[in-house]
Design a protein around this motif. Structure first.
Motif, short mmCIF file in Angstrom:
data_model
loop_
_atom_site.label_atom_id
_atom_site.label_comp_id
_atom_site.label_asym_id
_atom_site.label_seq_id
_atom_site.Cartn_x
_atom_site.Cartn_y
_atom_site.Cartn_z
N VAL A 39 0.83 -1.20 0.00
CA VAL A 39 0.00 0.00 0.00
C VAL A 39 0.86 1.25 0.00
CG1 VAL A 39 -1.69 1.32 1.30
CG2 VAL A 39 -1.97 -1.14 1.07
N GLY A 89 4.03 1.54 -0.70
CA GLY A 89 4.82 1.55 -1.92
C GLY A 89 4.01 2.03 -3.10
N SER A 90 2.78 1.50 -3.23
CA SER A 90 1.93 1.92 -4.34
C SER A 90 1.60 3.39 -4.26
CB SER A 90 0.62 1.12 -4.36
OG SER A 90 0.88 -0.23 -4.65
N LEU A 91 1.31 3.86 -3.04
CA LEU A 91 0.99 5.28 -2.90
C LEU A 91 2.17 6.15 -3.29
CD1 LEU A 91 -1.09 5.33 0.41
CD2 LEU A 91 -1.89 5.68 -1.92
N ILE A 127 4.70 5.34 -5.28
CA ILE A 127 4.94 5.22 -6.72
C ILE A 127 3.91 6.03 -7.51
CG2 ILE A 127 4.85 3.61 -8.66
CD1 ILE A 127 5.91 1.46 -6.73
#
Lengths: 663, 200, 120
Positions: free
Chosen positions: C90, C92-94, C96
């Motif tokens: 989560v 990491g995705s945010l 990125i």
């Protein structure tokens, strides 16, 4: 023209239209099915098939079925590969090869999806089913019915992707179906929907298997087998299943969101309406990266077993091997952005993931050195499984360093989506995963079927694969550095690429020869099985518990569950030359009864997917009801086990003891 | 499944422990599933494509009501499981019956909210934000619906066969599932509704 | 629960959990009500998320009995591993996507984007 007033959704006779290529494919598939069905009728083996295989909850049977389906899918994916190589070797300048652009795109999309999700995953789950319970001294996996359901869901996904050859088209969006191309606007047909549902259905099967095998390892090990006494194959499966459990839900969500975009007009990844296509790439690779480690870890485990056995020496550095598996498992979740360095993130983001990518190479290197140290001063026997390992060492190292190279974002900007990338991942998957599972198949074949595979044909197959692979893919590294992009179906003659493409095509033909040798090997070995019987159950002088059973193992695996105190427990037993109990006290054993519900649930899942693809809306609804009913029926079954009496066990064990005397 | 003669099979407690642990692992995978949906929602929540944002659409009193109903159902579910372990069949039926009704009320309220949004033109088709909202909250709702189906089957099974070992084990799994869904709802309540309403 | 005797979770446990959860829920609700004016700083976000995490822990312990019983280690290990993986995915995705969104917004849209994103 829609028949039955829309009852068949968007399915029309037009879906059965075929061109030359798909016609050949459909004809061959049909011939195969007719052949098998015909043989079944001729030999009157339907009942036998249903009772002994299709409804079996025995992982030794389920494993064989996984491998059969996986090999069939490997052949289909291989046919795709042959077509692609032929296309790229001939479609230069004025010539346009045998495939149209649209066909070529379907072929490479199918090739990738089939090879990764059906051939490789299938071989992996097949080997795990065959070997895991035996290696931990258990009778079965934790949830036998779930295990069967997982296999049949896998088969349903395979069926769905194969039916797309006959009815309708397949996706042209690659094996990962990036939007916006995979959105409704740019792929309005059924292809992407077929891809979504076949991957989704098999993905659910995989997730359930992940849970199953994890619980099996944690809860069903025999007495005395602490975690640090488990065989390395079991450790590697453990790491892989942890990855399955945490990665596959991301895939489930991502596929569902894409489907919602396509079917309900949502805007997750659309090129407008507030969608964000980059989020798809992010999510799919958050699954996709762990997926490749899911595939390779058990292959590493296979090699650990084989190197120790064929060096007649215990595995070097057990603790560091375990550490390496944990490191790889954990780090797998922190590198996924390296698949889209070029999508536009800043230097800080790219640098972080680049560094993590390079770090993850370290534990793999540790494993390679440990295998080599195991061989050092061992008494090495170069049987076929060991040859596969040697081939792996050479190829995987080449592919691995190419990967570390691409882990540097600046370099990746030059080679991303070029044939250099294609060569890299094929090197890892073929050199690592495929060689590993072929080694495992050869190694554990006698345990599963009771006779060994022909050694000479195995060696021929291996050499064809190794030479063929290097011939096919080393040129691709060069082509990638020369600027050749992936997935191209035509290029200009002035580029000077054709020569290398022709070499690559020859390489694939040599691999094809290797596959032919493998088919020949199996057929010949079956024909000659009486002279290759594995009477002792231990054809390789093995070290782990599976070799202490007969070949094939009895349905209950062990008449009396073993108790271990060492690593390599069977080796320890053999060294100590313990005299076995003359008259062991057998107790009745409860084993799961067969069940037709697993295949029924998967059949309904297949129809669900088919209905979803063709917008036959009542079909998924009905099938979902049906699946729920099947589950409820299964839970009301109080008599799901049968008893094997002590007398029957006595008879089986006596028969096996007699066989051992003739070994 | 208990037999008179001595069988070599894992005992009931070990078998239950294996199943309960397996279900716990499944719940962990469901957490990752919801995490992916939350991540998607977080990325897309500002993509209103010119349309309304959460601030304009959500009613806090309404959501508080839903939340308290679901929380109470989680409590009553726990009490039902306690009764199951004590072998009190009638109490089990009562508590799980209450849980079912509260769950149904929750679902009804949620569907009402959805219907209201769709009818005023704010459906999942209108923007990335709305797609993410309907999917995240809707997936939770689907899980609740599945739990309700399961609950009705269990209530039927308990009434028919009483609190046999298999039923108690399944009630344990169902309770785990139901508590898990309430925990997920805490995050939906906070991240979707509360944060949605306080941010500009 | 899980590997334990399931009646480890007692009535007291459920009751305490229930009361605490109600309190945390209502508190979050009241905080939100008091900040409808729209100046939602990081402090507010942290407060609300903090309350949610607290309630999650309360329910894990008091409703699900996580960590209780003779040998709860396995459940806890799996749980913490899930937390770690979810956090990486989560957060990491945010990170990125935030990075990508800013860098990949076209020049004509950038003012609009910054206004929506950061209130500039």
């Amino acid at each position: 023209m829609n028949y039955f007033g829309g009852l068949l959704g968007r399915l029309t006779l037009q879906a059965l239209q075929h061109n030359l290529v798909t016609s050949v494919g459909v004809i061959m598939m049909s011939l195969g099915i007719i052949l098998v069905v015909g043989l079944m009728f001729y030999f009157k083996r339907w009942r036998w098939l249903w009772k002994n295989w299709l409804t079996s909850l025995d992982p030794k049977k389920i494993g064989v079925m996984y491998i059969v389906v996986a090999v069939l899918m490997l052949l289909r994916g291989g046919a795709d590969a042959l077509m692609m190589r032929a296309q790229q070797a001939t479609s230069v300048g004025a010539a346009h090869g045998l495939l149209s652009s649209n066909q070529f795109q379907q072929v490479f999309s199918a090739h990738g999806t089939i090879m990764i999700l059906f051939a490789a995953m299938g071989l992996m789950f097949g080997l795990i089913n065959l070997v895991l319970p035996l290696q931990i001294g258990a009778r079965d996996v934790a949830f036998p019915f779930l295990n069967a359901t997982s296999f049949w869901l896998f088969a349903a996904g395979a069926a769905l992707i194969n039916i797309s050859l006959a009815i309708g088209d397949f996706s042209t969006a690659g094996w990962l179906a990036y939007p916006p191309l995979s959105e409704l606007r740019y792929s309005p047909g059924v292809g992407v929907d077929y891809w979504i549902w076949s991957v989704q259905i098999t993905g659910i099967g995989s997730l359930l298997s992940g849970i199953n095998f994890l619980v099996t390892i944690l809860k069903l090990r025999c007495k005395g087998m602490t975690l640090m006494k488990m065989p390395m194959f079991v450790w590697s499966v453990f790491g892989s299943m942890v990855l399955v459990i945490f990665a596959f839900p991301v895939l489930t969500v991502t596929l569902a969101l894409l489907f919602l975009d396509r079917s309900l007009g949502m805007h997750f990844f659309t090129a407008g309406g507030g969608g964000n296509a980059m989020m798809y790439v992010n999510l799919i690779w958050a699954w996709g990266h762990p997926e490749v480690y899911i595939l390779i870890l058990p292959a590493f485990g296979v090699f650990s077993e084989i190197v120790a056995t064929f060096s007649q020496k215990r595995l070097f550095g057990y603790r560091s091997m375990v550490w390496a598996i944990w490191a790889i498992t954990f780090l797998s979740f922190s590198v996924w952005l390296h698949h889209f360095f070029t999508m536009g993130a800043g230097a800080d983001v790219n640098a972080f993931f680049g560094i993590m990518t390079m770090i993850i190479a370290v534990p793999t290197g540790v494993k390679v050195f440990n295998w080599l140290f195991t061989m050092y001063r061992g008494r090495i026997r170069f049987k076929t499984p060991m040859l596969w390992f040697m081939g792996f060492i050479v190829t995987f190292t080449i592919g691995g360093v190419a990967g570390v190279l691409m882990g540097v974002p600046a370099i990746d900007f030059q080679v991303h989506n070029s044939l250099f990338l294609v060569a890299h991942f094929h090197t890892m998957i073929i050199g690592g995963v495929v060689f590993g599972y072929f080694a495992g198949l050869t190694y554990w074949f006698p345990k599963s079927f009771g006779f060994k595979l022909n050694e000479r044909l195995g060696k021929y197959a291996f050499w064809c694969w190794l030479i063929g692979f290097l011939t096919a893919f080393l040129p691709l590294y060069i082509l990638g550095l020369m600027g050749a992009t992936r997935r191209i179906d035509h290029y200009d003659a002035s580029l000077g690429w054709q020569g290398l493409f022709i070499v690559a095509a020859i390489g694939v033909a040599i691999i094809g020869l290797g596959i032919a040798f493998q088919v020949l090997q199996v057929a010949f070995s079956i024909w000659q099985r009486k002279s290759n019987l594995d009477l002792s159950g231990d054809p390789w002088n093995g070290r782990t518990l599976e070799w202490s059973t007969s070949s094939p193992a009895p349905v209950y695996n062990f008449a009396i569950l073993p108790e271990v105190s060492d690593r390599d427990p069977f080796w320890a037993t053999k060294q100590s030359k313990l005299v076995e109990d003359a008259k062991p006290n057998y107790k009745p054993i409860a084993m799961p009864k067969n069940s037709g519900l697993a295949i029924m649930i998967a059949g309904l899942a297949f129809l669900f997917g088919f209905g979803a693809v063709w917008h036959i809306y009542w079909l998924p609804a009905v099938c979902l009801m049906g699946i729920i009913v099947c589950i409820i029926v299964r839970t009301t079954n109080d008599h799901s086990q049968y008893l094997i009496s002590a007398d029957e066990i006595q008879k089986i064990e006596d028969a096996n003891a007699t066989r051992r005397q003739y070994a | 499944m208990s037999q008179a003669l001595e069988i070599e099979e894992p005992n009931q407690v070990a078998s239950d422990s294996k199943t309960i642990f397996g279900f716990w692992v499944y719940i962990m995978t469901d957490c990752v599933l919801f995490a992916s949906l939350f991540a998607t929602y977080a990325v897309l929540h500002n993509n209103t494509f010119g349309g309304p944002s959460g601030r304009q659409l959500f009613s806090l009193p309404f959501v508080l009501t839903e939340t308290l109903i679901l929380l109470t159902s989680s409590f009553s579910c726990g009490l039902g499981l306690l009764a199951a372990h004590k072998g009190e069949k009638a109490k089990v039926m009562a508590w799980f019956g209450l849980t079912f009704l509260l769950g149904l009320a929750f679902l009804t309220l949620e569907l009402t909210e959805f219907k209201h949004l769709v009818s005023q033109g704010d459906s999942w088709r209108e923007s990335g934000f709305l797609s993410a909202f309907f999917t995240l909250v809707g997936t939770h709702g689907l899980h609740i619906a599945t739990g309700l189906c399961w609950m009705s089957v269990m209530i039927f099974q308990v009434s028919r066969r009483g609190l046999v070992a298999a039923n108690v084990r399944r009630l344990t799994l169902l309770s785990m599932f139901w508590h898990f869904l309430d925990i997920i709802w805490i995050f939906i309540f906070t991240i979707v509704y509360l944060l949605g309403v306080v941010q500009p | 629960m899980k590997q334990t005797n399931p009646s480890d979770v007692t009535f007291r446990s459920y009751a305490i959990g229930f009361v605490l959860s109600i309190a945390l829920t209502v508190e979050a609700y009241v905080i939100a009500l008091n900040h409808l004016a729209g100046s939602a700083g990081w402090a507010l976000v942290l407060a609300l998320v903090g309350l949610a995490l607290t309630q999650m822990v309360i329910q894990l312990i008091f409703f699900l009995g996580l960590g209780r019983g003779p040998r709860p280690k396995l459940d806890l290990i799996v749980f913490f591993f899930m937390i770690v993986v979810v956090s990486i995915l989560v957060l990491g995705s945010l990170w990125i996507m935030y990075n990508l969104n800013y860098r990949m917004t076209s020049p004509s849209q950038i003012n609009n984007y910054l206004h929506l994103q950061d209130g500039i």
